[in-house]
Structures are given as structure tokens and as C-alpha cells.
Design an enzyme around this catalytic site. Structure first.
Site, PDB file in Angstrom:
ATOM      1  CE  LYS A 139      -2.373  -1.065   3.703  1.00 35.50           C
ATOM      2  NZ  LYS A 139      -3.389  -0.908   4.767  1.00 35.50           N
ATOM      3  CG  HIS A 253     -10.143  -7.682   3.062  1.00 34.73           C
ATOM      4  ND1 HIS A 253     -11.157  -6.785   3.336  1.00 34.73           N
ATOM      5  CD2 HIS A 253      -8.982  -7.083   3.445  1.00 34.73           C
ATOM      6  CE1 HIS A 253     -10.623  -5.687   3.861  1.00 34.73           C
ATOM      7  NE2 HIS A 253      -9.324  -5.836   3.932  1.00 34.73           N
TER       8      HIS A 253
END
Length: 369
Positions: A139, A253
Site C-alpha cells: 500500500k 478479507h
């Protein structure tokens, strides 16, 4: 079909004015199966083999009751979409009813493959026997494939176990899936050659149906270690299909799962259902982080991922969401060894040397075993 095996399902019900708790329980039995008025459900075979049956009612609080209902396994057709419909389909539209427990028969569970690798299988892939695993996410969104690959190389050089895409990384024009996977795999392979330590890369394949299947097939051909998927966004049975057919580990997730927690207990959503759908690892918020999960919820979810469920493999709990590497010792004591700690920002910012930060974290995890 009479005397067949059944699901034993527990609901927490807040009694409402105008109906007794017995009437409310009987309504659920009808609503979740034949969905007709009682005079249209008088057929004896249907009553004995299709309609749910109230097995017990007990008061647990002020106007709050625990109701156990049995449903014949056969009416689920032994598939996840119909199972969800039977458990909580129509009644999810009503108020005051929460699904808090499911007891599956071994016969029902035998129709599901569950996690393809599970805790033991993932440990074998990584050759890590007796410590918690360490994972992180690439990220932030907005970095190029080359920039993400640079991070992946530093992380892998430090000996991290699992690198996943951030769940917001899809097939963006500024970071295309194929290019990102190729760059990151090259970087990780380079680090593996230098260290001899295997690192698994899990790209995110949450996308449209067409792209999801294509990315899964392409990713497998390119040599990824597994896949990240948000099952509530793409569909729970899509994850089951991938787990059954790809032969690679799946990390689930929890995006959008919070919408279910008002009506279905967290440990059912994150535990029972994820294992039925084939998740080898399940991400969920750690207590004390930026999400309102308590120690109790985390404990119950971890138990659900590891408890006996017929012949299904256990799955790794993956606490995340604001984990501070300074708290690794206490977290290890809380979760034990069979856990994957997903550490994001804390790992990136604790020092200017990302590789050294990973090594230090691995050292601490090993020392506390």
C-alpha cells in the site's frame, strides 16, 4: 426423509407485542422454508421433511429468548447460497431476530471441501513450524507496480512470510493487475534467491466476475502463492469455487462483512461460513485497534476458525487493523502460535529501514514461542 440429519440453528429473538414467542418461532420455521400461510402447508410429507421444527425455547433476558430450530440438511441442497437462504434469508428483513449459533451435522459437512491448505498446509508451504506468521499489505493505492515491487523486495528480504495486495488494489489503469503481479513476483523471487526464505504473494482478485476468474487463472500461471478475495463483495460461493478448483491458498478479507453483524454473530460470519467457503486465512479487526472489536469477539472468532467441524481443515485467524508491532508479545500471548499477524502502517513507519523492521518483528515472534 423423516429422521434425516438436521442443522440445529439458534436464534436470539426479542419478543414483540401481539405474538407469543412460540408463535414467532413457528413463523420462522415456515418463513425460512415453505413461505406460505399455515393452511397451505398441511401436507404431511412437507411438514415432516421440509418445514423447520422448534426444538427449544428459553428466556435469556428481559423479553429476550433463545430459540433452537432444526432444519433438515436436505433442504439446503448442500450448497452455500441455499444454506444462507435457509439460515437467515427472509428473516433478515425482520427486526429483533439474530442468528447466534449453528450446529452442523457431519453428514452436512461432508459435502464441503473447506480450506484446501489450512493451518498445517500453509506452515508446510512456508516451512515455518512453531511461531506466528507475519504478513503485510502492499500500500497505499496510487503507487505504481514498480513502486509496490520495491516494497515487496524489501519485505521479502527481511523474511516476511506473506505479502498481500491491499484490498483496494484491483485492475486500475495506474496499477494494472498483470503488470503488478509480474513486478512483485520478480522482486520476491529475487529476494528469495538471496535469503533462501520462501515468501507467499497474494494478489487481490476481487473484481467483476469475468476479471476475477481471468486474474485467478493468470495469477496461478505466473506463480503466485495464493489469492486475496473479499467474499462478501464478490459472493461467498465464488470463494468456495476458487478454493475447490485453483489449488492455491485463499485469504478472505472482511470488507462489507460488518453489514451482517447486526443479524448474524461475528464468529459465524468470520468463522463457520468462511471455513465452509474454503478460506485458509481470515482477516478480521484486532481488539484495541481502529475498529470496535472486543477481546471476546476476537477470541470467539479465533475459536470458530480452529474448532472441529467434521473433516474440514482449520483456518488461520488473521487479526489486523491497527496492530502495533510494539504489542507483539502481548498479542502472541493472547492468540497463541497459530495466528497470522497482519501488520500494515506500524511496520512501514517504525523505522526508515523496512527490511530491518521485518527482521526485528520476526525475531520477536520467534523469541516469544
Amino acid at each position: 426423509m423423516a429422521n434425516t440429519s438436521c442443522l440445529l440453528v439458534t436464534y436470539e429473538i426479542k419478543a414483540s407485542a401481539g405474538k407469543t414467542i412460540q408463535e414467532m418461532a413457528d413463523d420462522i420455521c415456515i418463513e425460512q422454508t415453505v413461505e406460505v400461510v399455515k393452511q397451505l402447508a398441511q401436507d404431511k410429507w412437507i411438514q415432516e421433511n421440509i418445514i423447520g421444527r422448534v426444538e427449544g425455547i428459553s428466556q435469556t433476558g428481559d423479553n429476550i429468548f433463545s430459540v433452537i430450530i432444526s432444519y433438515p440438511d436436505e433442504i439446503t441442497a448442500y450448497q452455500l447460497p441455499q444454506l444462507l437462504s435457509v439460515l437467515y434469508g427472509n428473516i433478515s428483513l425482520k427486526s429483533g431476530i439474530k442468528l447466534i449459533g449453528i450446529e452442523f451435522s457431519d453428514s452436512f459437512l461432508s459435502h464441503f471441501s473447506g480450506p484446501g491448505f489450512g493451518i498445517d498446509g500453509l506452515r508446510r508451504l512456508l516451512n515455518v513450524e512453531n511461531r506466528p506468521l507475519l504478513a503485510t499489505a502492499l500500500k497505499p493505492m496510487g503507487k505504481t507496480p514498480e513502486e509496490l515491487a520495491g516494497l515487496a523486495y524489501k519485505l521479502a528480504l527481511g523474511g516476511i512470510d506473506i505479502i498481500k495486495d491491499d484490498h483496494g488494489l484491483v485492475d486500475h489503469s495506474f496499477c494494472p493487475f498483470k503488470e503488478r503481479v509480474q513486478c512483485c513476483l520478480s522482486a520476491i523471487n529475487k529476494a528469495e534467491e538471496e535469503t533462501g526464505k520462501r515468501v507467499l504473494y497474494f494478489p487481490n482478485i476481487t473484481d467483476t466476475h469475468e476479471k476475477l476468474i481471468d486474474h485467478a487463472e493468470r495469477g496461478k500461471e505466473m506463480g503466485v502463492g495464493g489469492f486475496l478475495i473479499s467474499p462478501l463483495i464478490v459472493g461467498l460461493d465464488i470463494m468456495r469455487y476458487l478454493a475447490d478448483n485453483l489449488g492455491l491458498p485463499i485469504m478472505a478479507h472482511p470488507a462489507l462483512m460488518g453489514t451482517l453483524f447486526h443479524g448474524i454473530s461475528t464468529e459465524i460470519v468470520l468463522g463457520d461460513l468462511m471455513r465452509l467457503a474454503g478460506a485458509d486465512m481470515v482477516i478480521y479487526p484486532n481488539y484495541g485497534g481502529r475498529f470496535p472489536f472486543t477481546e471476546k469477539i476476537c477470541q470467539e472468532t479465533g475459536y470458530a476458525l480452529k474448532k472441529k467441524m467434521g473433516g474440514l481443515k482449520t483456518a488461520f485467524p488473521v487479526p489486523a487493523g491497527g496492530i502495533d508491532i510494539k504489542n507483539i508479545k502481548s498479542l502472541k500471548q493472547f492468540y497463541g502460535n497459530d495466528v497470522v499477524f497482519l501488520i500494515g502502517s506500524s511496520l512501514y513507519v517504525c523505522s526508515s529501514n523496512l527490511t530491518a523492521s521485518v527482521k526485528d518483528c520476526i525475531q520477536h515472534l520467534s523469541a516469544y514461542c
